[in-house]
Scaffold this active site. Structure first.
Site, PDB file in Angstrom:
ATOM      1  CG  ASP A 121      -2.045  -0.913   1.236  1.00 31.19           C
ATOM      2  OD1 ASP A 121      -2.368  -1.431   0.158  1.00 31.19           O
ATOM      3  OD2 ASP A 121      -2.640  -1.138   2.308  1.00 31.19           O
ATOM      4  NE  ARG A 170      -4.580  -1.428  -4.264  1.00 28.97           N
ATOM      5  CZ  ARG A 170      -4.225  -1.796  -3.023  1.00 28.97           C
ATOM      6  NH1 ARG A 170      -3.745  -0.884  -2.179  1.00 28.97           N
ATOM      7  NH2 ARG A 170      -4.308  -3.032  -2.637  1.00 28.97           N
TER       8      ARG A 170
END
Ligand code: FDA
Length: 298
Positions: A121, A170
């Site tokens: 992340d 992402r």
């Protein structure tokens, strides 16, 4: 944020814990690994993939990073045991980045060594350089089951995208409140940065996890993948558990891959309060939910 939302957010710590739990239950699988196991199995049965996030508060000691690392290894055991179609998403600060970068590296390697795909992340902009550097170093040394995240809100992101040719990325808008020197604040500027970055990533041969619930961006992304002749195996959409499920169902029904971000953990309460208070926008959505549940028919 609407003044009423702001008031509700300010009062959140006074809201009884069971009510906060009920409100956040839509967005969090539960407090135990078994909750995540069940949620992922249900998603898989509905044709959706998952990425599992172990909730943790800020850590200050190496043994806390070890606990989070252990929790991820347990998640990976469950994924293997049940043959779940899932991977994991980790935060480098939870693995020790701010204590000692070498500690985060060691913990990340222990998780990646299991072979399942690990998404790193992206956190606030103070961690961007270190996160991208560690990602590049590890992929460069053969750890191909790693992916990273870019945030369209950051002014630097389009450039970062061009440096990530071939990577698994992402792309999201970015959830952190950043100073205007480093981030776009304007909604349309963030959207247009998202579109430009997506183009750069796809042109660079990246596999992109298109992480948004913004229908306008979903449409732009569909145009972008169609224009490049990419089949459903060449990209995926990603959404947060409990957010705009109808939009996700539509994508799955149309044959696109959709991965749902599944947070779980005992620190659900601290996490919920902190995220709600840190981000007025998310807090606004939840405040509206709270109001609806307190005032039926609104
Ligand atoms: P936008 O905020 O405009 O939302 C579009 C619509 O979706 C809203 O109008 C609302 O209806 C709904 N919505 C969005 N978020 C909601 C919520 N939390 N609750 C209820 N409704 C909501 N960020 C980051 O900085 N680092 C990261 O690593 C990640 N990782 C990540 C993974 C995945 C799978 C997703 C989907 C998102 C992230 N994010 C993230 C968060 C991301 O940056 C962003 O904050 C949110 O996705 C919201 O932005 P949207 O693109 O959905 O648009």
């Amino acid at each position: 944020m609407h003044p009423l939302d702001r008031a509700v957010v300010a009062l959140l710590p006074l809201v009884p814990k069971p009510l906060v739990r009920r409100l956040s239950s839509r967005y969090i699988a539960g407090s135990e690994l078994e909750d995540a196991r069940r949620t992922v199995a249900t998603l898989n049965a509905a044709g959706k993939l998952a990425t599992v996030d172990v909730l943790g508060e800020e850590i200050t000691r190496a043994d806390e990073a070890a606990v989070i690392t252990r929790a991820y290894l347990d998640v990976l055991d469950v994924i293997d045991e049940d043959g779940l179609d899932a991977n994991v998403s980790v935060k480098l600060t939870g693995l020790g980045l701010k204590l000692e970068p070498a500690l985060a590296r060691e913990n990340l390697l222990a998780i990646a060594a299991r072979g399942t795909f690990v998404r790193i992340d992206m956190e606030d902009s103070s961690t961007t350089d270190a996160t991208l550097a560690l990602y590049r170093e590890l992929v460069g040394s053969g750890h191909e089951n790693l992916g990273v995240v870019l945030q369209a809100a950051l002014r630097r992101t389009e450039g970062d995208a061009r440096d990530l040719a071939g990577a698994n990325v992402r792309l999201c808008k970015g959830i952190y409140l950043e100073p205007p020197e480093v981030a776009y604040r304007d909604f349309d500027q963030v959207r247009s940065s998202f579109v430009r970055t997506l183009d750069a990533l796809l042109d660079g041969g990246c596999y992109v996890g298109i992480a948004t619930h913004d229908e306008w961006l979903v449409d732009r992304a569909l145009e972008a993948v169609r224009a490049r002749g990419l089949g459903p195996g060449g990209y995926e959409f990603q959404m947060l558990l409990g957010v705009r499920p109808a939009l996700g169902d539509g994508l799955v029904g149309a044959g696109h891959r959709l991965r749902i971000y599944v947070p779980f953990g005992r620190q659900w309460y601290e996490y919920s309060l902190r995220r709600l208070q840190e981000n007025p926008k998310v807090a606004g959505y939840v405040a509206r939910d709270l109001l609806r549940s307190l005032v039926p028919g609104r």
